[in-house]
Design an enzyme around this catalytic site. Structure first.
Site, PDB file in Angstrom:
ATOM      1  N   ASP A   1     -75.533  36.628 -12.887  1.00  0.00           N
ATOM      2  CA  ASP A   1     -75.525  37.673 -13.028  1.00  0.00           C
ATOM      3  C   ASP A   1     -74.264  38.198 -13.320  1.00  0.00           C
ATOM      4  O   ASP A   1     -72.485  37.876 -12.847  1.00  0.00           O
ATOM      5  CB  ASP A   1     -75.889  37.800 -11.200  1.00  0.00           C
ATOM      6  CG  ASP A   1     -75.500  39.004 -10.966  1.00  0.00           C
ATOM      7  OD1 ASP A   1     -75.594  40.059 -11.475  1.00  0.00           O
ATOM      8  OD2 ASP A   1     -76.112  39.173  -9.382  1.00  0.00           O
TER       9      ASP A   1
ATOM     10  N   ASP B   1     -80.969  46.710  -9.240  1.00  0.00           N
ATOM     11  CA  ASP B   1     -81.909  46.690  -7.558  1.00  0.00           C
ATOM     12  C   ASP B   1     -82.552  46.775  -7.236  1.00  0.00           C
ATOM     13  O   ASP B   1     -82.988  48.339  -6.488  1.00  0.00           O
ATOM     14  CB  ASP B   1     -80.813  45.826  -6.767  1.00  0.00           C
ATOM     15  CG  ASP B   1     -79.855  44.875  -7.239  1.00  0.00           C
ATOM     16  OD1 ASP B   1     -80.106  44.615  -8.183  1.00  0.00           O
ATOM     17  OD2 ASP B   1     -78.713  43.956  -6.265  1.00  0.00           O
TER      18      ASP B   1
HETATM   19  C1  GLA Z   1     -76.752  41.602  -7.456  1.00  0.00           C
HETATM   20  C2  GLA Z   1     -78.578  40.800  -8.408  1.00  0.00           C
HETATM   21  C3  GLA Z   1     -79.254  40.679  -7.235  1.00  0.00           C
HETATM   22  C4  GLA Z   1     -78.950  39.611  -6.266  1.00  0.00           C
HETATM   23  C5  GLA Z   1     -77.536  40.442  -5.865  1.00  0.00           C
HETATM   24  C6  GLA Z   1     -76.614  38.978  -5.014  1.00  0.00           C
HETATM   25  O1  GLA Z   1     -77.056  41.962  -6.877  1.00  0.00           O
HETATM   26  O2  GLA Z   1     -79.390  42.416  -9.048  1.00  0.00           O
HETATM   27  O3  GLA Z   1     -80.582  40.505  -7.501  1.00  0.00           O
HETATM   28  O4  GLA Z   1     -78.648  38.279  -7.106  1.00  0.00           O
HETATM   29  O5  GLA Z   1     -77.109  40.191  -6.937  1.00  0.00           O
HETATM   30  O6  GLA Z   1     -75.403  39.035  -4.889  1.00  0.00           O
END
Ligand code: GLA
Length: 492
Positions: free
Chosen positions: A256, A316
């Site tokens: 990420d 997200d």
């Molecule tokens: C980001 C990602 C999510 C999740 C969070 C965890 O927002 O896009 O899918 O993994 O981090 O902190």
């Protein structure tokens, strides 16, 4: 004069301050305030793990001050507000993570100069093609902890989830990956090896357990020093972390960008992701590689180059019709980039989390399957209603998602809130989904000639009623409930 100077010195906010807040997983959240006071103006930076704010406004002084920190990453601007006073040689502070979040109190003490500074950009490898790892011939299926559990994921919960998947029909339907998302990380030891925090006493034992159920296990990290939730990232330890994951028996890594954005530039992204792709490959263990950078920098054009098996295409998802439908129905133009081994990822499933109706969850499952999206359930599998289980276990719909030809659906027709999406399947069949995005039910008509199919369908199966549907003309009409779908598999 001596007195005034002494008082002035004692009450000067200038310096590097650290507020360390212990979390119940044994880690702590550290906030560094690097302040410079010049008369009535306070400047400097505030760093809370992955967030790095420049102080853009201030009022007051040691007796009472406010600081506004601003972070800009090209796309979004975030603000943080601190209020505080100096008492003896400590700062008593209050802040809010978001304007609507509860007030957090913290105490900061003086820290050595330079401690907590945002680290420098690392030199990056020149671009090359990382060979394909042979995984994800069809979109990955499994479960991920984030959507439901966020920071509450722990060893016991992962074991329970593996037990559930192995016994509730999900494993037989193809759900195999049990993925731990953010917040598993503890500290590094003197050799730089990453350890899990208190919630995960023994990662290798956990991986063995998940494997003993015939399932696979996934983990999460970031190319930055911190992850999105503020935990330890892989910055400067990429090769070492990949090796650790392989030693533990990890089968899947979600990587990420979040915590890297203050260090690297957007144009560094491919090289940054390539570095971990190479590191995973060097372990010799097949580890599925999930790129999570929200679709920045047209990731679909270079994702396969770094051996990415999937890449997020959006921000997200949330457990609401608005969020799910906005993401899902915006994916048509990306169809050309998906295929066996490398998939567009419109984020994980929210099915069963409670924010949508069953009709809406059926649409979610149908749309994701049309999109050849990964099917990563994100709900609590120890409490699932039969209706939700039926949605997750619909083999006819899953077969569309997992179709070996790996073509992603496109929107073939749209009129107002009604859309028809078409996905060509192996052996000449098509999946055709009639969606109704309006709140009221609507009649939707598929006129075969206008949908780009080769020939007129002679037979069809409704994939939610599991009935054969009569096909005997140039068009087919169905009443589609509000926010609902009629999904067909048609053939000649
Ligand atoms: C980001 C990602 C999510 C999740 C969070 C965890 O927002 O896009 O899918 O993994 O981090 O902190």
């Amino acid at each position: 004069m001596g007195m005034a100077a002494a008082a002035g010195f004692a009450a000067d906010l200038t310096g590097n301050w650290l507020a360390s807040q212990p979390l119940n997983d044994g880690t702590s959240r550290r906030t560094y305030l690097n302040l410079r006071q010049e008369g009535s103006r306070i400047s400097g930076t505030i760093r809370t793990s992955q967030f790095y704010y420049k102080i853009t406004e201030s009022t007051g002084g040691p007796d009472h001050f406010t600081l506004t920190g601003t972070e800009e990453d090209g796309k979004t601007t975030r603000h943080v507000l601190y209020e505080g006073k100096m008492v003896g040689d400590e700062l008593r502070l209050t802040t809010r993570r978001r304007p609507d979040a509860p007030l957090v109190e913290m105490v900061a003490h003086r820290a050595p100069a330079g401690e907590g500074a945002m680290p420098a950009r690392l030199a990056l490898p020149s671009l090359h093609k990382v060979p394909y790892n042979g995984l994800a011939k069809t979109p990955p299926m499994g479960w991920n902890s984030w959507n439901k559990f966020a920071s509450r994921v722990d060893d016991a919960g992962v074991r329970q989830t593996a037990d559930a998947i192995a016994s509730n029909g999900m494993k037989d339907a193809g759900y195999v990956y049990v993925n731990i998302d953010d917040t598993w990380q503890g500290e590094r030891d003197a050799q730089g090896n990453i350890h899990a925090n208190k919630k995960f006493p023994d990662m290798k034992a956990l991986a063995d357990y998940v494997h003993s159920k015939g399932l696979k296990i996934g983990i999460y990290s970031s190319p930055g020093p911190n992850t999105c939730a503020g935990y330890e990232g892989s910055y400067g330890h990429e090769v070492q972390d990949a090796r650790t994951y392989a030693e533990w028996g990890i089968d899947y890594l979600k990587y990420d960008w979040c915590g890297a954005r203050n260090i690297y530039k957007a144009e560094d992204m491919q090289a940054v992701y390539q570095k971990m792709g190479d590191a995973l490959r060097a372990t010799g263990r097949p580890i599925l590689y999930s790129l999570c950078q929200y679709g920045l920098d047209d990731v679909w054009t270079w994702g396969p180059q770094v051996s990415g098996n999937l890449w997020r295409t959006t921000g997200d998802i949330r457990d609401s019709w608005a969020s799910m439908s906005k993401i899902g129905f915006s994916q048509s133009d990306l169809a050309q980039w998906a295929g066996p081994g490398h998939w567009n990822d419109p984020d994980m499933l929210e099915v069963g989390n409670g924010g949508m109706t069953d009709t809406e969850y059926r649409t979610h499952m149908s749309l994701w399957s049309m999109l050849a999206a990964p099917l990563l359930a994100g709900n609590d599998l120890s409490h699932v209603t039969p209706d939700i289980m039926q949605i997750l276990l619909n083999r006819d719909v899953i077969a569309i998602d997992q179709d070996p030809a790996g073509h992603q659906a496109k929107c073939a027709w749209k009129s107002g809130d009604q859309e028809i999406w078409v996905r060509p399947l192996a052996k000449g069949d098509y999946a055709v989904a009639l969606f109704n995005r309006a709140t009221d039910s609507a009649k939707v008509t598929a006129k075969w000639a206008g949908l780009g199919l080769k020939g007129t369908p002679k037979h069809a199966r409704d994939l939610w009623s599991h009935q054969n549907v009569k096909m005997d003309g140039p068009e087919y009409s169905a009443d589609v409930p509000g926010h609902g779908v009629v999904m067909l598999r048609v053939g000649r």
